[in-house]
Design an enzyme around this catalytic site. Structure first.
Site, PDB file in Angstrom:
ATOM      1  N   ASP A   1       0.838  -1.193   0.000  1.00 15.27           N
ATOM      2  CA  ASP A   1       0.000   0.000   0.000  1.00 15.27           C
ATOM      3  C   ASP A   1       0.871   1.239   0.000  1.00 15.27           C
ATOM      4  O   ASP A   1       1.926   1.261   0.621  1.00 15.27           O
ATOM      5  CB  ASP A   1      -0.914   0.019   1.230  1.00 15.27           C
TER       6      ASP A   1
ATOM      7  N   GLU B   1      -3.099  -1.395  -5.035  1.00 11.60           N
ATOM      8  CA  GLU B   1      -4.374  -0.768  -5.326  1.00 11.60           C
ATOM      9  C   GLU B   1      -4.410  -0.345  -6.788  1.00 11.60           C
ATOM     10  O   GLU B   1      -3.390  -0.042  -7.388  1.00 11.60           O
ATOM     11  CB  GLU B   1      -4.625   0.419  -4.399  1.00 11.60           C
TER      12      GLU B   1
ATOM     13  N   CYS C   1     -11.278  -3.296   9.105  1.00  8.12           N
ATOM     14  CA  CYS C   1     -10.381  -3.961  10.049  1.00  8.12           C
ATOM     15  C   CYS C   1      -9.937  -5.286   9.440  1.00  8.12           C
ATOM     16  O   CYS C   1     -10.770  -6.100   9.040  1.00  8.12           O
ATOM     17  CB  CYS C   1     -11.107  -4.208  11.368  1.00  8.12           C
TER      18      CYS C   1
ATOM     19  N   CYS D   1     -11.134  -8.391  11.992  1.00  4.97           N
ATOM     20  CA  CYS D   1     -12.509  -8.867  12.110  1.00  4.97           C
ATOM     21  C   CYS D   1     -13.381  -8.500  10.922  1.00  4.97           C
ATOM     22  O   CYS D   1     -14.509  -8.972  10.811  1.00  4.97           O
ATOM     23  CB  CYS D   1     -13.145  -8.336  13.400  1.00  4.97           C
TER      24      CYS D   1
ATOM     25  N   CYS E   1      -9.602  -0.609  15.457  1.00  2.00           N
ATOM     26  CA  CYS E   1     -10.930  -1.077  15.129  1.00  2.00           C
ATOM     27  C   CYS E   1     -11.893  -0.763  16.273  1.00  2.00           C
ATOM     28  O   CYS E   1     -11.616  -1.078  17.429  1.00  2.00           O
ATOM     29  CB  CYS E   1     -10.904  -2.577  14.864  1.00  2.00           C
TER      30      CYS E   1
ATOM     31  N   CYS F   1     -13.453  -4.579  17.405  1.00  2.00           N
ATOM     32  CA  CYS F   1     -12.677  -5.604  18.108  1.00  2.00           C
ATOM     33  C   CYS F   1     -11.442  -5.050  18.807  1.00  2.00           C
ATOM     34  O   CYS F   1     -10.742  -5.776  19.508  1.00  2.00           O
ATOM     35  CB  CYS F   1     -12.272  -6.735  17.159  1.00  2.00           C
TER      36      CYS F   1
ATOM     37  N   ASP G   1      -1.315   1.880   7.403  1.00  2.00           N
ATOM     38  CA  ASP G   1      -0.948   1.459   6.046  1.00  2.00           C
ATOM     39  C   ASP G   1      -0.753  -0.047   5.961  1.00  2.00           C
ATOM     40  O   ASP G   1      -1.062  -0.669   4.950  1.00  2.00           O
ATOM     41  CB  ASP G   1       0.328   2.183   5.605  1.00  2.00           C
TER      42      ASP G   1
HETATM   43 ZN    ZN Z   1     -11.846  -5.426  14.127  1.00  2.00          ZN
END
Ligand code: ZN
Length: 398
Positions: A181, A265, A329, A332, A348, A351, A358
């Site tokens: 990235d 990307e 995230c 999760c 996140c 979670c 990055d």
């Molecule tokens: Zn998460």
């Protein structure tokens, strides 16, 4: 591209300058045509139409006809590429070329016997309508040269850069994938947690550049001193750009050698992610100092890195729609715009997973490439936790 210092004789230099003038004339003509174009009007002429117009222009202007058609056509082709880059969002709109500033031209369809070595340190290249011009054989010339570009920098030095598509690097055949990235704080982040930084100027060089720029501002226009300062600035900038090019070559080779699949990307839709990452104009507080350097990397280096990866790992580069990769995230799969503790740190809200922002995005790119994540599909927010192996490398950072 490998660049070599060209040493033309004074007569050859005049002929090279003539080629530059033709290339500039044709380029500026194309810029002008596109400047007249406004939305709603018939589209500005494309490459094929411009080539027809070039034939007419050559019939009308003797001095243009006396030049090389390859040089003139390639200027049009370069312009078409510049427009494509502009529409792709990786480059700014092509503008006027001015005399004495970044001049050059390209020769294509080069035959094997048109580049040869004369001695240990000297080679020569046959340039249409100029003849054999010597250059410093400072490193091995790549085999299978298909085209080259001749440039004259602001310091008045001539260079030749040979373009040969690099040989593909064999895949390691481990089945391993990596996400790469564009970084905000670093130049690039890998899904392995590794952060890569493209070299710029060293501290003393940066200070010197600043001093020279101040001196330039004070120097009288057209003065001898001003020309000298300008040349010194150009040399420093050339050094900086050489280092970055070198970094791109090394980095792309290393990635192609280490990983079977490389996820990046898709640049064509990169503008969608811009707001999610923060713009260059409004970066997070701790990335402001590096924004200047990064801006340059983003503009030129990143595109070049992807191109090189595709050359060296053909068929192994996967381009991913970058939407949501920075908001999702990787642990999760929860996606939310406020999944950020700061510009540089991902946290996140569901979670509590915390990682370099990055690196988290790079992991999402990787997982999307191998098809095992909810990231970037823009799917339902209810997409709960997915079965996944432990993200050990993620836990090591942040
Ligand atoms: Zn998460």
């Amino acid at each position: 591209m490998s660049r070599y210092r060209l040493s033309p004789t004074p007569a050859q230099e005049a002929a090279l300058a003539e080629h530059c003038a033709h290339a500039r004339f044709v380029w500026n003509l194309a810029v002008e045509q596109h400047a007249h174009w406004k939305p709603g009007r018939k589209s500005a002429p494309g490459f094929a139409e411009q080539c027809r117009q070039l034939t007419e222009a050559r019939a009308a202007f003797g001095w243009l006809a006396a030049g090389s058609i390859v040089v003139q056509q390639q200027a049009l082709k370069d312009f078409a590429q510049a427009m494509a880059n502009f529409f792709g969002g990786t480059h700014r709109k092509p503008t006027w070329r001015r005399r004495g500033r970044s001049e050059g031209f390209r020769i294509v369809a080069v035959k094997a016997d048109q580049v040869r070595r004369l001695s240990r340190n000297t080679g020569e290249v046959k340039i249409p309508k100029v003849g054999w011009v010597r250059f410093r054989w400072s490193r091995a010339v790549p085999g299978g040269v298909k085209s080259y570009r001749i440039t004259r920098d602001a310091a008045g030095r001539w260079h030749v850069a040979f373009a040969a598509v690099p040989k593909p690097v064999p895949a390691p055949a481990t089945g391993e994938a990596v996400g790469v990235d564009r970084g905000v704080a670093a130049s690039a982040a890998l899904s392995t947690g590794q952060l890569l930084t493209a070299p710029g100027l060293r501290e003393p060089e940066a200070r010197r550049l600043l001093r020279l720029q101040r001196r330039l501002a004070r120097a009288r226009r057209g003065s001898h001193r001003r020309a000298k300062v300008k040349a010194a600035i150009a040399r420093l900038k050339a050094r900086q750009s050489d280092r970055r090019k070198d970094w791109v070559e090394k980095t792309s080779t290393e990635l192609a050698r280490r990983f079977d699949v490389i996820a990046v990307e898709d640049l064509k839709i990169r503008n969608m992610t811009r707001s999610a990452k923060g713009t260059v104009e409004q970066p997070g507080t701790n990335v402001r100092q590096k924004a200047g350097l990064n801006r340059a990397i983003l503009a030129a280096g990143w595109g070049r890195l992807v191109t090189r990866l595709e050359d060296k790992a053909p068929g192994r580069v996967v381009k991913i729609n970058p939407a949501y990769t920075s908001q999702t995230c990787n642990a999760c799969g929860h996606r939310a715009p406020d999944n950020r503790e700061s510009q540089a740190v991902f946290r996140c809200v569901a979670c509590g997973h915390r990682a370099d922002a990055d690196v988290n995005a790079a992991c999402n790119l990787r997982d999307t490439a191998v098809g095992r994540t909810v990231a970037a599909r823009g799917g339902s927010p209810s997409g709960g936790p997915v079965n996944r192996e432990p993200q050990r490398d993620l836990l090591l950072v942040g």
